[in-house]
Enzyme design. Structure first.
Site, PDB file in Angstrom:
ATOM      1  N   CYS A 273       5.422   2.688   0.106  1.00  0.00           N
ATOM      2  CA  CYS A 273       5.118   1.262   0.286  1.00  0.00           C
ATOM      3  C   CYS A 273       6.186   0.662   1.194  1.00  0.00           C
ATOM      4  CB  CYS A 273       5.049   0.529  -1.051  1.00  0.00           C
ATOM      5  SG  CYS A 273       3.985   1.354  -2.235  1.00  0.00           S
ATOM      6  N   ALA A 275       6.205  -0.865   4.434  1.00  0.00           N
ATOM      7  CA  ALA A 275       6.140  -1.950   5.435  1.00  0.00           C
ATOM      8  C   ALA A 275       6.600  -3.287   4.864  1.00  0.00           C
ATOM      9  CB  ALA A 275       4.705  -2.069   5.944  1.00  0.00           C
ATOM     10  N   GLY A 277       9.299  -2.453   6.544  1.00  0.00           N
ATOM     11  CA  GLY A 277      10.368  -1.517   6.895  1.00  0.00           C
ATOM     12  C   GLY A 277      11.773  -2.023   6.648  1.00  0.00           C
ATOM     13  N   GLY A 278      11.918  -3.116   5.932  1.00  0.00           N
ATOM     14  CA  GLY A 278      13.259  -3.650   5.665  1.00  0.00           C
ATOM     15  C   GLY A 278      14.155  -2.607   5.017  1.00  0.00           C
ATOM     16  N   LYS A 279      13.640  -1.985   3.967  1.00  0.00           N
ATOM     17  CA  LYS A 279      14.496  -1.029   3.234  1.00  0.00           C
ATOM     18  C   LYS A 279      14.581   0.296   3.985  1.00  0.00           C
ATOM     19  CE  LYS A 279      13.472  -3.523  -0.970  1.00  0.00           C
ATOM     20  NZ  LYS A 279      12.376  -4.371  -0.440  1.00  0.00           N
ATOM     21  N   ASP A 327      -2.591   5.978   1.412  1.00  0.00           N
ATOM     22  CA  ASP A 327      -2.445   5.425   0.074  1.00  0.00           C
ATOM     23  C   ASP A 327      -1.455   6.313  -0.684  1.00  0.00           C
ATOM     24  OD1 ASP A 327      -2.806   4.811  -2.679  1.00  0.00           O
ATOM     25  OD2 ASP A 327      -4.763   3.952  -2.209  1.00  0.00           O
ATOM     26  N   ASP A 346       8.847   0.738  -3.487  1.00  0.00           N
ATOM     27  CA  ASP A 346       8.977  -0.727  -3.380  1.00  0.00           C
ATOM     28  C   ASP A 346       7.569  -1.263  -3.641  1.00  0.00           C
ATOM     29  OD1 ASP A 346      10.032  -3.178  -2.961  1.00  0.00           O
ATOM     30  OD2 ASP A 346      10.264  -2.982  -0.804  1.00  0.00           O
ATOM     31  N   CYS A 399       9.561  -7.219  -6.408  1.00  0.00           N
ATOM     32  CA  CYS A 399      10.099  -8.580  -6.221  1.00  0.00           C
ATOM     33  C   CYS A 399       9.372  -9.492  -7.213  1.00  0.00           C
ATOM     34  CB  CYS A 399       9.982  -9.052  -4.780  1.00  0.00           C
ATOM     35  SG  CYS A 399       8.323  -9.019  -4.101  1.00  0.00           S
TER      36      CYS A 399
END
Ligand SMILES: C[S@@+](CC[C@H](N)C(=O)[O-])C[C@H]1O[C@@H](n2cnc3c(N)ncnc32)[C@H](O)[C@@H]1O
Length: 458
Positions: A273, A275, A277-279, A327, A346, A399
């Site tokens: 998961c 996108a 792509g922060g992490k 998926d 995430d 989150c």
């Protein structure tokens, strides 16, 4: 809500050639954006279609202030509208209702003179073609200015007081009986503007100096050594060396994930998961901390953002990340059978921890959304487990502040997996849960995040 603290200088109350007052483009765009959100569009999609097309930065500023403000304070503003109208407006007159919400917000929060706000509201109603409503809008807003103090002090029910839908207040009260007011109040704050400094480019201290040289004030964080909080809003393209990959915009709470993965350079890491792509990028920025990285994301368009971010940050030099659009649950279709030493999930979630950043969540989220999300998260957890090496570690992140998606989810997982052991998170931030650790929104000026580390035993 506090009163009259912003000074919106863009109150252009000029007249058109025919002598009638011109309606500001900002207010027209705000009305359109709010209509789109109330019809089900996300705030970011609505902004892209309306506010982002405005040429003037100040117009965009005012429009964003009004739209975010109404979405944050909607339940309190609706309470005032109901108190001021003898009967509710019909659904087909939602534009009139929205103009009232916008104007009440402005009367409460902005420094524009009351008469100018009311004139603008009346002109905006006329522009919708509903001339029958201009007198009503004028009367309601004028009465509000006269009776503001009594109306504000008559707010007593939680829904209006904390400006959240009832179900959401009850759910947060139930999950966080000691902290629910803190969470609701934090959800109504403007979000902090955090940057993550690319470690390959510079340290946070050096970049802070560069910011200062460009007259951009920032402060560091007690919980992430790469984080800098900007003390003013700014277009990211104006940040020094943004296009060269110096920094990314990422909440400081999200920046905790990479450190909790306990990485080393011999490891293969799976980022489920992924996108936008922060992490993923944060992990790659840490240098030669891993041997290989596979990132999986089901949304093709969002996956393009991962690719763009990797390129902008120049992160495909040592470890070339493999990006798979798929998926996460259907791992048999894309997994080559080589186990991973670290897996980051995430998870898609209710986003109830990031309401201050995305105030439209309060409007869009429904209590019935939670169960399918919990099922999806559980299936992703199960799939990930099949790909984790013995001795390997999985980090589950959301989150969300809902325990169904967090500690109860993990409780169920641990019950099913006899080869799973929870690992401790030794941290000063956040709240220790029965399983995992929760950072609540607003703590350390961060968004709300949940983290749990699980190891696969032999
Ligand atoms: C919380 S966001 C991830 C944020 C990202 N890790 C980051 O740090 O920028 C969750 C992502 O999961 C993706 N997603 C939802 N269901 C999925 C599934 N079944 N398989 C893979 N990705 C999925 C969503 O499209 C969304 O991009």
């Amino acid at each position: 809500m506090q009163s009259k603290k912003k000074n919106n200088k863009n109150n252009k109350n000029s007249k058109s050639k025919d002598g009638r007052a011109k309606v500001s483009l900002a207010r027209q765009a705000s009305l359109k954006a709010l209509k789109l959100v109330f019809d089900g569009k996300s705030l970011s999609a609505a902004q892209a279609k309306t506010i982002e097309n405005l040429d003037d930065t100040r117009d965009r500023g005012l429009a964003n202030e009004l739209v975010n403000g109404v979405l944050r304070w909607r339940w309190q503003l609706e309470f005032f509208v109901s108190a001021l109208l003898s009967k509710p407006l019909k659904a087909k007159d939602s534009d009139v209702q929205i103009i009232l919400l916008m104007s009440l917000y402005e009367l409460l929060e902005c420094r524009t003179p009351d008469y100018a706000i009311i004139n603008e509201a009346v002109e905006l109603v006329r522009k919708t073609g509903k001339r029958w409503a201009d007198g009503l809008v004028n009367a309601v807003l004028r009465r509000f200015t006269r009776e503001k103090e009594e109306l504000v002090s008559s707010v007593s029910e939680d829904q209006a007081k904390y400006s959240h839908p009832d179900w959401l207040i009850k759910k947060i009260q139930n999950d966080w009986p000691e902290n629910w007011q803190q969470i609701l109040n934090a959800n109504n704050q403007r979000p902090d503007f955090w940057l993550r400094v690319n470690k390959r480019y510079s340290s946070a201290e050096k970049y802070q100096q560069m910011l200062q040289e460009n007259e951009i004030e920032s402060v560091g964080s007690a919980i992430s050594d790469q984080a800098l909080k900007l003390l003013q809003g700014i277009d990211v393209r104006q940040l020094p060396d943004f296009s060269l990959g110096a920094v990314s915009v990422q909440d400081v709470g999200a920046q905790l994930s990479a450190g909790l993965l306990n990485l080393d350079k011999h490891q293969r890491l799976l980022d489920l998961c992924a996108a936008p792509g922060g992490k993923t990028c944060h992990i790659l920025e840490l240098g030669d901390t891993i041997k290989a990285l596979v990132a999986v994301e089901s949304d093709e368009i969002r996956m393009q953002r991962v690719e763009e971010n990797i390129q902008r940050l120049k992160l495909d030099a040592d470890v070339v990340p493999e990006l798979i659009i798929a998926d996460a649950r259907e791992y048999k279709q894309w997994w080559d059978g080589l186990t991973f030493d670290r897996i980051l999930i995430d998870a898609p979630c209710s986003a109830s921890g990031v309401i201050r950043r995305h105030p439209d969540i309060k409007t869009h989220r429904r209590p019935t959304d939670i169960e399918p999300l919990v099922k999806l998260q559980s299936e992703i957890l199960q799939a990930a487990w099949q790909m984790l090496a013995v001795g390997g570690e999985m980090l589950y992140v959301t989150c969300s502040v809902f325990k169904d998606e967090n500690q109860y989810q993990i409780q169920q997982f641990l019950k099913k997996q006899s080869d799973a052991k929870e690992l401790p998170i030794d941290a000063e931030w956040g709240h220790e849960c029965d399983h995992g650790r929760q950072l609540l929104p607003g703590e350390y000026e961060a968004d709300g995040f949940y983290f749990c580390r699980i190891q696969k035993t032999a």
